[in-house]
Enzyme design. Structure first.
Site, PDB file in Angstrom:
ATOM      1  N   THR A 107     -63.557  16.209  88.741  1.00  0.00           N
ATOM      2  CA  THR A 107     -63.584  17.666  88.684  1.00  0.00           C
ATOM      3  C   THR A 107     -64.099  18.242  90.000  1.00  0.00           C
ATOM      4  OG1 THR A 107     -63.911  17.554  86.318  1.00  0.00           O
ATOM      5  CG2 THR A 107     -64.471  19.625  87.384  1.00  0.00           C
ATOM      6  N   SER A 158     -65.782  16.997  81.754  1.00  0.00           N
ATOM      7  CA  SER A 158     -64.672  17.807  81.242  1.00  0.00           C
ATOM      8  C   SER A 158     -64.274  17.243  79.898  1.00  0.00           C
ATOM      9  CB  SER A 158     -63.479  17.725  82.186  1.00  0.00           C
ATOM     10  OG  SER A 158     -63.913  17.790  83.524  1.00  0.00           O
ATOM     11  N   GLY A 386     -61.663  11.333  82.205  1.00  0.00           N
ATOM     12  CA  GLY A 386     -61.551   9.957  82.668  1.00  0.00           C
ATOM     13  C   GLY A 386     -61.775   8.966  81.533  1.00  0.00           C
TER      14      GLY A 386
HETATM   15  N1  LIG Z   1     -68.230  15.112  96.174  1.00  0.00           N
HETATM   16  C1  LIG Z   1     -69.364  15.207  95.469  1.00  0.00           C
HETATM   17  N2  LIG Z   1     -70.467  15.667  96.099  1.00  0.00           N
HETATM   18  C2  LIG Z   1     -71.613  15.791  95.424  1.00  0.00           C
HETATM   19  N3  LIG Z   1     -71.748  15.487  94.135  1.00  0.00           N
HETATM   20  C3  LIG Z   1     -70.690  15.023  93.450  1.00  0.00           C
HETATM   21  C4  LIG Z   1     -69.431  14.881  94.095  1.00  0.00           C
HETATM   22  N4  LIG Z   1     -68.564  14.425  93.188  1.00  0.00           N
HETATM   23  C5  LIG Z   1     -69.240  14.290  92.022  1.00  0.00           C
HETATM   24  N5  LIG Z   1     -70.517  14.657  92.178  1.00  0.00           N
HETATM   25  C6  LIG Z   1     -71.546  14.674  91.145  1.00  0.00           C
HETATM   26  O1  LIG Z   1     -71.072  13.943  90.043  1.00  0.00           O
HETATM   27  C7  LIG Z   1     -71.047  14.709  88.876  1.00  0.00           C
HETATM   28  C8  LIG Z   1     -69.847  14.354  88.044  1.00  0.00           C
HETATM   29  O2  LIG Z   1     -68.681  14.716  88.716  1.00  0.00           O
HETATM   30  P1  LIG Z   1     -67.407  15.262  87.933  1.00  0.00           P
HETATM   31  O3  LIG Z   1     -66.490  15.711  88.979  1.00  0.00           O
HETATM   32  O4  LIG Z   1     -67.811  16.217  86.928  1.00  0.00           O
HETATM   33  O5  LIG Z   1     -66.879  13.947  87.272  1.00  0.00           O
HETATM   34  P2  LIG Z   1     -65.586  13.766  86.373  1.00  0.00           P
HETATM   35  O6  LIG Z   1     -64.855  15.057  86.392  1.00  0.00           O
HETATM   36  O7  LIG Z   1     -64.856  12.671  87.053  1.00  0.00           O
HETATM   37  O8  LIG Z   1     -66.060  13.380  85.071  1.00  0.00           O
HETATM   38  C9  LIG Z   1     -71.014  16.131  89.357  1.00  0.00           C
HETATM   39  O9  LIG Z   1     -71.601  16.988  88.442  1.00  0.00           O
HETATM   40  C10 LIG Z   1     -71.832  16.041  90.643  1.00  0.00           C
HETATM   41  O10 LIG Z   1     -73.183  16.110  90.343  1.00  0.00           O
HETATM   42 MG   LIG Z   2     -64.361  16.201  84.914  1.00  0.00          MG
END
Ligand SMILES: Nc1ncnc2c1ncn2[C@@H]1O[C@H](COP(=O)(O)OP(=O)(O)O)[C@@H](O)[C@H]1O
Ligand SMILES: [Mg+2]
Length: 1061
Positions: A107, A158, A386
């Protein structure tokens, strides 16, 4: 290639050793060095940093904007830019597929991509595009508030799938978008595992709304007061700022154009769900009742429905059987089930309603757009739940993991399978790389009749009472022996699996044990009709509009709705089809540890992910494979300008041979392979060099084409101009020729005409000859003059000239002006007229000596009258300079001569008399009557001579007055002179009239008969101007109208007072 500080190897293709270990080691080295992105060719592997990294600022955007992937260090920006460039350059729809397990950063990556696209577009700053970008970005806040929740894997997980299309116009600016949502994990609304939370929205409203808002929503700011949100036991999370998020969400609602009523209704629905969770039932006997009716009242108020209806819907259900409508009371457990189903359904509807609202805010508004916007392209961004494994995995995890299987399948299809198949097809020497093809797992889930979804659907269709255990049995029966499915019964030795309760699927990403409990119910996803009708009955139109089917009559028989499982399967198949139709770009997210720690790199966890994502296979294919391929004809067309052998066209053989010559000339032979129909280029650097070579030459080619085309345009223009001029010249010539022919026709006989064609009308000339006509006319006039004069002897020309002048002044005004006489002028020098001619001659000689004139123009005897009214006989002499009054015998001058320049006018009568008044400036006019032996008429001659001489000396014309009553100045006094004819006297005489006027009498006996004009009357003595054809104008007696003197009458020297003409 740009140089930058390298930690580990940026593009894994360049690793020395290809193995899972080497690959994971490289990821670790890079992760520890703060490099979270690593490429496998054009696939970007992203390791979640679990900390704020400073990688997404403006300076980074400018580093990646418009650059090639391999030019800069690995970054999602580069992938976003590649997708954007492909879309913009080739008008190709692209998509960015972000995959990885829960919490791996999908996300976040999707948001980073959207922000990047927003940052590089709309350089022109168009308002509408800014609005669209803003809406696209802000829609995340809303969708995350209502669709994301804290799970044990991810604080912001998500709980729905999201595929967002961003539409771009032909300039590459975003003009709108569309969000497609996939299966929301609605079971979370009523049930959360320990350590998890419900959807963020519930906490946001509790922590974010003001006190007054809360009281309107009938809420307490206390999570523990509400059953639906307290089960996980962790309402407060460090990483989540519910209060700020609530504000952001409210702001986003406004930005997206949600109305106050809509926003209000949304939060009331959320609150109603919280209250619904607190409803408890009791039963006394078979009476199921609500324990806390106060809560019912709150719910009814929030939903704008009647409390009785709420109670009824919760405790009863109305059924229609064979046309009869009956009410059936729920058991306590039925009531609880109904309540939870109701809560889940309301939330699911609410979420769909919000997605709809987001879509109507961002949908492309074609109607206001110019047609060019209709040719738009799309970048799709897929951020879907995921792969996940929990303590307890249910129907939702089954769906989510199936979804990930499908995406993996797509990746395999495009990246591993098709690629290798193409090499084979093209005859490229290729060592097949094995990979695990998860098609078998997809089939396990989705296959018709045999798949788990079909088996579950069948069980749901069963009329009798079917339990989850029976479903599991059915699966065991049908899937026995499947490599990727097992239960305790099928593998009795497997102690991990609980009997009759669980089954295990060997997913591509790992083994997951699912609890069968709830599968049937969740798949059926039934909601009692009563709740639909209840919601439809709401007086709040926002709420009732979410439930249109509540309008249906109970007795209406409806088609059985598709099950949740089948709907999800269909949506997945459609999604994969959609993605496959676009050019895909991949971001593969990896979770470094389960502790959300920025420093731990869990080698085992990462290795597991690298394995199931098939990254090493991807790397192998990539490394052995080729970055770029293109059919020979298209390759040659694109790069032929680089080589002199192929530019502008290759004639030396096939496209393949041309390609080969070009590649060899450029020194890329070692980096390419020649396929059957395509050229394969191994490294992107080669492609980049080709592109650069091309880009360098393009401006020159463009200028060349422009030059040629400009030249062609000019030549075309010139030819057209010349043709026009030729046509014009011919036409002009034709017009001139036809005019000349016409003149020729009109003037053919002029020589034989009496007036030599003077009366002829000149035909209207064409434009080109208009200025010439006056020249023609003057030529004609000259010729006419020549013709006329050629009839007159040269010696008579001076006399003729005087006659013309006199005629101009007198013709038509005076009965006879002596034109038929021979004008000798110096009459007194002739003895015929003057016996004392010799006296006169010697007197003239004396005067000439004294006054120095050149010639005598006129001399005659006269009778004159003076100021004292005394008349006497005298003689007059007019020389080229003076007028002399002479003694009539001695011819001595009687006073000093009057210079001709002193003359100011001449007056004569219209009759045949010989009165001439020579007006003088001195105020004493010369009033005379000409006398001759032969009674000759000499008034015309005197007038003509004086006019001519005056003109010669003064360069202006004298005024001539012809009138029976004349005026003169004598002794500075104005006197009238009346000319009277009478038959009494025999010679003209002056006398004084009764009123002091002078009277000049002319005996009628002296009048002569005037013969009619005729051409033959011209004889030697009297050269007269040839007469014009009678009646051509008013002149009657014809003469030549001399050009030089035809204005005589009209000019005045302005000094005279005589002239009531
Ligand atoms: N590029 C990034 N920079 C900083 N923190 C990140 C980054 N990507 C993910 N995170 C951290 O990881 C957490 C989970 O990421 P998310 O994108 O919600 O995962 P997914 O959608 O794959 O389940 C985010 O809330 C954030 O804290
Ligand atoms: Mg997500």
């Amino acid at each position: 290639m740009a140089s930058y500080e390298e930690v580990g190897i940026g593009d894994a293709v360049l690793l020395d050793e290809i193995s899972t270990r080497a690959f994971v080691d490289n990821l670790r080295v890079r992760f520890n060095g703060g490099k979270i992105y690593t490429y496998i060719g054009e696939v970007c592997v992203s390791v979640n940093p679990y900390r704020t990294v400073n990688l997404y600022g403006k300076e980074y955007v400018t580093q990646y904007k418009g650059r090639e992937i391999f030019e800069r260090p690995p970054h999602v920006f580069a992938i976003a830019d590649a997708a954007y460039k492909a879309m913009k350059r080739r008008g190709q729809d692209t998509c960015i597929v972000i995959s990885g397990e829960s919490g791996s950063g999908k996300t976040e990556a999707s948001k980073i991509i959207m922000r990047y696209i927003a940052a590089v577009t709309n350089v022109a700053g168009q308002q509408e595009i800014e609005r669209v970008k803003n809406v696209l970005l802000q829609s995340n806040a809303i969708l995350e508030a209502f669709g994301n929740a804290k799970t044990t894997r991810n604080d912001n997980s998500s709980r729905f799938g999201k595929y967002m299309d961003i539409n771009f116009d032909f300039k590459g600016d975003p003009i709108g978008g569309h969000v497609q949502n996939y299966l929301l994990e609605k079971s979370r609304v009523v049930l959360q595992q320990p350590g998890e939370r419900n959807f963020h929205s519930f906490y946001q409203v509790l922590f974010g709304a003001s006190d007054s808002e809360l009281s309107r929503l009938k809420l307490k700011r206390d999570v523990n007061s509400y059953h639906f949100i307290r089960q996980g036991g962790s309402p407060r999370v460090d990483t989540i700022a519910d209060k700020t998020d609530y504000k952001a969400c409210q702001g986003a609602f406004k930005t997206l154009g949600f109305s106050t009523e809509q926003i209000d209704a949304i939060w009331r629905v959320v609150s109603a769900i919280l209250h619904l969770g607190n409803i408890e039932f009791t039963s006394s006997g078979d009476e199921t009742q609500i324990k806390n009716p106060k809560v019912v009242k709150d719910i009814a108020e929030l939903l704008h429905v009647s409390p009785d209806q709420v109670t009824k819907a919760l405790c009863h259900r109305v059924i229609a059987a064979r046309g009869e409508v009956m009410e059936k009371r729920h058991t306590e457990s039925e009531a609880s089930y109904g309540r939870d189903a109701f809560a889940k359904a309301i939330y699911e509807r609410l979420f769909s309603y919000i997605v709809q609202g987001v879509n109507s805010a961002i949908e492309v508004r074609y109607e206001n757009q110019s047609p060019q916007y209709k040719y738009n392209t799309v970048i799709g961004v897929l951020d879907i739940y995921g792969f996940e494994i929990f303590e307890r995995n249910s129907f939702e995890q089954f769906c989510i993991n199936y979804c990930n299987e499908k995406l993996q399948q797509l990746f395999i299809e495009l990246v591993l399978k098709q690629e290798q198949e193409e090499y084979k097809r093209e005859g490229i020497a290729w060592q097949t790389i094995d990979y695990f093809n998860n098609q078998i797992i997809c089939d396990l889930v989705e296959q018709n009749h045999k798949g788990i979804i079909s088996i579950t659907d069948e069980a749901c269709l069963n009329v009798g009472k079917v339990t989850d255990e029976m479903l599991l049995e059915a699966m065991e029966k049908k899937l026995k022996g499947h490599d990727h499915f097992t239960t305790r019964k099928l593998s009795p030795m497997d102690k991990e699996l609980k009997h009759v309760v669980e089954f295990r699927i060997k997913h591509y990403a790992g083994d997951v044990v699912y609890a069968i409990k709830g599968f049937l119910e969740k798949n059926k996803d039934t909601l009692f009709q009563d709740f639909k009708r209840l919601m439809y009955s709401s007086s709040d139109h926002v709420i009732s509009s979410m439930w249109p089917e509540g309008a249906q009559d109970i007795t209406m028989i409806t088609k059985r709705p598709l099950t949740a499982g089948t709907m999800f399967k269909n949506s997945m198949i459609a999604l994969v089809k959609n993605l496959a139709s676009k050019e895909p770009y991949y971001i593969r997210c990896i979770k470094p540890n389960d502790q959300k720690s920025p420093v731990i790199f869990d080698q085992e966890r990462v290795t597991h992910q690298v394995n199931y994502l098939g990254l090493v296979e991807n790397l192998r294919v990539r490394r052995a494979g080729f970055a770029y391929r293109q059919s020979y004809d298209r390759f040659l067309r694109r790069y032929k300008m680089i080589s002199q052998y192929t530019w502008p066209n290759f004639h030396g053989g096939t496209d393949r041979e041309g390609t080969k010559i070009l590649v060899e000339e450029q020194g890329f032979s070692n980096d390419v392979k020649y396929g059957n129909t395509k050229l394969f280029i191994r490294s992107p650097q080669t492609l980049f060099a080709l592109e650069q070579g091309r880009a360098k030459l393009i401006p020159g080619i463009v200028i060349f084409l422009q030059k040629m085309w400009r030249g062609a345009i000019c030549r075309m223009h010139y030819r057209r101009l010349k043709a026009g001029l030729t046509i014009l010249a011919h036409y002009r010539k034709y017009k001139m020729r036809s005019y000349m022919l016409e003149l020729n026709r009109v003037f053919r006989n002029v020589k034989h005409m009496q007036d030599y064609g003077k009366h002829l009308r000149w035909p209207a000339p064409p434009l080109v000859l208009r200025s010439m006509v006056s020249d023609f006319q003057s030529i004609h006039n000259r010729w006419r003059a020549h013709m006329i004069l050629s009839n007159v002897p040269k010696s008579d020309w001076p006399q003729l000239r005087i006659k013309v002048i006199a005629g101009d002044a007198l013709m038509g005004k005076r009965a006879d002006w002596g034109v038929r006489e021979y004008w000798e002028g110096n009459y007194l020098a002739s003895t015929k007229e003057n016996p004392a001619a010799s006296n006169f001659q010697s007197a003239v000689r004396n005067m000439r000596n004294k006054d120095g004139f050149r010639e005598v123009l006129f001399s005659s005897l006269i009778k004159k009258i003076n100021k004292k009214n005394k008349s006497s006989e005298r003689a007059i002499l007019i020389t080229d300079r003076h007028i002399y009054k002479l003694h009539n015998k001695t011819f001595k001058p009687l006073r000093s001569p009057i210079p001709i320049v002193e003359v100011s006018g001449i007056s004569v009568s219209p009759g045949q008399d010989q009165l001439v008044i020579i007006h003088l400036r001195s105020g004493n006019d010369f009033v005379i009557s000409l006398m001759s032996q032969t009674n000759a008429n000499r008034v015309g001659e005197v007038t003509g001579l004086l006019l001519r001489q005056y003109q010669l000396l003064n360069r202006t014309d004298l005024r001539v007055i012809v009138n029976a009553n004349l005026q003169c100045m004598l002794g500075n006094k104005s006197r009238m002179i009346n000319v009277e004819e009478n038959s009494v006297g025999s010679f003209p005489a002056f006398s004084k009239g009764p009123r002091k006027e002078l009277i000049y009498t002319w005996p009628t006996s002296m009048n002569k008969e005037i013969p009619p004009p005729s051409k033959t009357s011209t004889h030697r003595q009297a050269p007269a101007p040839p007469s014009r054809s009678p009646g051509a104008n008013g002149y009657g007696n014809g003469h030549i109208k001399s050009n030089g003197h035809n204005n005589t009458n009209r000019h005045s020297n302005g000094v005279h007072t005589y002239g009531n003409v």
